[in-house]
Motif scaffolding. Structure first.
Motif, PDB file in Angstrom:
ATOM      1  N   ARG A  28      -1.808 -16.302   4.198  1.00 14.45           N
ATOM      2  CA  ARG A  28      -0.682 -15.824   3.461  1.00 14.45           C
ATOM      3  C   ARG A  28       0.016 -17.342   2.960  1.00 14.45           C
ATOM      4  O   ARG A  28       0.135 -17.920   3.881  1.00 14.45           O
ATOM      5  CB  ARG A  28       0.387 -15.070   4.436  1.00 14.45           C
ATOM      6  CG  ARG A  28       1.645 -14.641   3.581  1.00 14.45           C
ATOM      7  CD  ARG A  28       2.004 -13.419   4.274  1.00 14.45           C
ATOM      8  NE  ARG A  28       3.222 -12.929   3.870  1.00 14.45           N
ATOM      9  CZ  ARG A  28       3.607 -12.207   2.672  1.00 14.45           C
ATOM     10  NH1 ARG A  28       2.466 -12.120   1.961  1.00 14.45           N
ATOM     11  NH2 ARG A  28       4.601 -11.996   2.134  1.00 14.45           N
ATOM     12  N   GLU A  64       4.365 -12.516  -2.706  1.00 17.72           N
ATOM     13  CA  GLU A  64       3.269 -13.227  -2.531  1.00 17.72           C
ATOM     14  C   GLU A  64       2.521 -13.675  -3.624  1.00 17.72           C
ATOM     15  O   GLU A  64       2.408 -15.032  -4.194  1.00 17.72           O
ATOM     16  CB  GLU A  64       2.247 -12.980  -1.495  1.00 17.72           C
ATOM     17  CG  GLU A  64       1.141 -14.122  -1.203  1.00 17.72           C
ATOM     18  CD  GLU A  64       0.278 -13.853   0.033  1.00 17.72           C
ATOM     19  OE1 GLU A  64      -0.434 -14.495   0.358  1.00 17.72           O
ATOM     20  OE2 GLU A  64       0.351 -12.617   0.601  1.00 17.72           O
ATOM     21  N   ALA A  65       2.443 -12.833  -4.681  1.00 21.62           N
ATOM     22  CA  ALA A  65       1.984 -13.218  -6.154  1.00 21.62           C
ATOM     23  C   ALA A  65       2.694 -14.413  -6.671  1.00 21.62           C
ATOM     24  O   ALA A  65       2.230 -15.214  -7.367  1.00 21.62           O
ATOM     25  CB  ALA A  65       1.871 -11.937  -7.146  1.00 21.62           C
ATOM     26  N   SER A 110      -8.004 -15.494   0.118  1.00 24.15           N
ATOM     27  CA  SER A 110      -7.057 -14.352  -0.023  1.00 24.15           C
ATOM     28  C   SER A 110      -6.662 -14.056   1.412  1.00 24.15           C
ATOM     29  O   SER A 110      -5.527 -13.212   1.810  1.00 24.15           O
ATOM     30  CB  SER A 110      -7.799 -13.319  -0.415  1.00 24.15           C
ATOM     31  OG  SER A 110      -9.127 -13.019   0.244  1.00 24.15           O
ATOM     32  N   ASN A 111      -7.219 -14.388   2.669  1.00 23.09           N
ATOM     33  CA  ASN A 111      -6.856 -14.108   3.858  1.00 23.09           C
ATOM     34  C   ASN A 111      -5.834 -14.978   4.495  1.00 23.09           C
ATOM     35  O   ASN A 111      -5.407 -14.949   5.754  1.00 23.09           O
ATOM     36  CB  ASN A 111      -8.017 -14.087   4.668  1.00 23.09           C
ATOM     37  CG  ASN A 111      -8.907 -15.176   4.972  1.00 23.09           C
ATOM     38  OD1 ASN A 111      -8.557 -16.349   4.297  1.00 23.09           O
ATOM     39  ND2 ASN A 111      -9.698 -15.208   5.856  1.00 23.09           N
ATOM     40  N   ARG A 150       2.299 -17.634  -4.861  1.00 19.68           N
ATOM     41  CA  ARG A 150       0.767 -18.110  -4.911  1.00 19.68           C
ATOM     42  C   ARG A 150       0.820 -18.860  -6.516  1.00 19.68           C
ATOM     43  O   ARG A 150       0.369 -19.856  -6.587  1.00 19.68           O
ATOM     44  CB  ARG A 150      -0.212 -17.122  -5.062  1.00 19.68           C
ATOM     45  CG  ARG A 150      -0.638 -16.764  -3.627  1.00 19.68           C
ATOM     46  CD  ARG A 150      -1.597 -15.670  -3.465  1.00 19.68           C
ATOM     47  NE  ARG A 150      -1.849 -15.234  -2.010  1.00 19.68           N
ATOM     48  CZ  ARG A 150      -2.915 -15.902  -1.398  1.00 19.68           C
ATOM     49  NH1 ARG A 150      -3.625 -16.896  -2.080  1.00 19.68           N
ATOM     50  NH2 ARG A 150      -3.346 -15.708  -0.185  1.00 19.68           N
ATOM     51  N   ASP A 170      -4.946 -19.904  -4.689  1.00 22.97           N
ATOM     52  CA  ASP A 170      -5.799 -19.466  -5.722  1.00 22.97           C
ATOM     53  C   ASP A 170      -7.299 -18.557  -5.232  1.00 22.97           C
ATOM     54  O   ASP A 170      -7.583 -17.828  -5.859  1.00 22.97           O
ATOM     55  CB  ASP A 170      -6.156 -20.428  -6.891  1.00 22.97           C
ATOM     56  CG  ASP A 170      -5.123 -20.813  -7.839  1.00 22.97           C
ATOM     57  OD1 ASP A 170      -4.048 -20.010  -7.713  1.00 22.97           O
ATOM     58  OD2 ASP A 170      -5.294 -21.533  -8.696  1.00 22.97           O
ATOM     59  N   TYR A 171      -7.496 -19.303  -4.030  1.00 23.92           N
ATOM     60  CA  TYR A 171      -8.862 -18.698  -3.577  1.00 23.92           C
ATOM     61  C   TYR A 171      -8.815 -18.105  -2.205  1.00 23.92           C
ATOM     62  O   TYR A 171      -9.929 -17.465  -1.796  1.00 23.92           O
ATOM     63  CB  TYR A 171      -9.870 -19.810  -3.806  1.00 23.92           C
ATOM     64  CG  TYR A 171     -10.010 -20.250  -4.974  1.00 23.92           C
ATOM     65  CD1 TYR A 171     -10.742 -19.583  -6.060  1.00 23.92           C
ATOM     66  CD2 TYR A 171      -9.509 -21.640  -5.553  1.00 23.92           C
ATOM     67  CE1 TYR A 171     -10.927 -19.861  -7.324  1.00 23.92           C
ATOM     68  CE2 TYR A 171      -9.877 -21.955  -6.766  1.00 23.92           C
ATOM     69  CZ  TYR A 171     -10.527 -20.993  -7.679  1.00 23.92           C
ATOM     70  OH  TYR A 171     -10.583 -21.648  -8.991  1.00 23.92           O
TER      71      TYR A 171
END
Length: 122
Positions: A97, A21-22, A94-95, A25, A91-92
């Motif tokens: 995917r 995921e990193a 987080s909840n 993103r 970027d913002y």
């Protein structure tokens, strides 16, 4: 020699090949920043946009283009705006995917921005 912002787009494509995921993103974010910088420079050089080189330029470039009288310029602005929305998620939020389809859409929006700029004639 100035930095070639298309290198961010190439990095986005490379990151999109990873499944973590990193990377996904980061791919969306790099695709946005490549398109944003290309669009900002285009708007400055061809459309009389006066950048501040600060945060407000992100909305300023989009609005300048979306409100332009040239249909092709408006299309560039719409694609950049859609990509900016995806970047905000990546970027913002987080909840949520970030999935490969969002990454592919984002890279496609970036392609549309770059190609629209390349193909534009006044």
């Amino acid at each position: 020699m100035p930095f070639d912002w298309r290198e961010f787009h190439n990095l986005a494509i490379n990151l999109s090949k990873n499944s973590d995921e990193a990377s996904l993103r980061s791919s969306v974010s790099r695709a946005y920043y490549a398109a944003f910088h290309l669009a900002r420079d285009f708007a400055k050089n061809c459309l009389s946009f006066q950048p501040t080189y600060k945060g407000p330029d992100h909305d300023g470039v989009v609005n300048h283009m979306k409100n332009h009288n040239d249909k092709a310029v408006r299309a560039i602005g719409i694609n950049l705006d859609r990509l900016k929305d995806n970047r905000r998620i990546a970027d913002y939020v987080s909840n949520t995917r970030v999935k490969p389809n969002l990454v592919a859409l984002s890279i496609g929006f970036g392609d549309n921005v770059e190609n629209g700029i390349k193909d534009w004639t006044p």
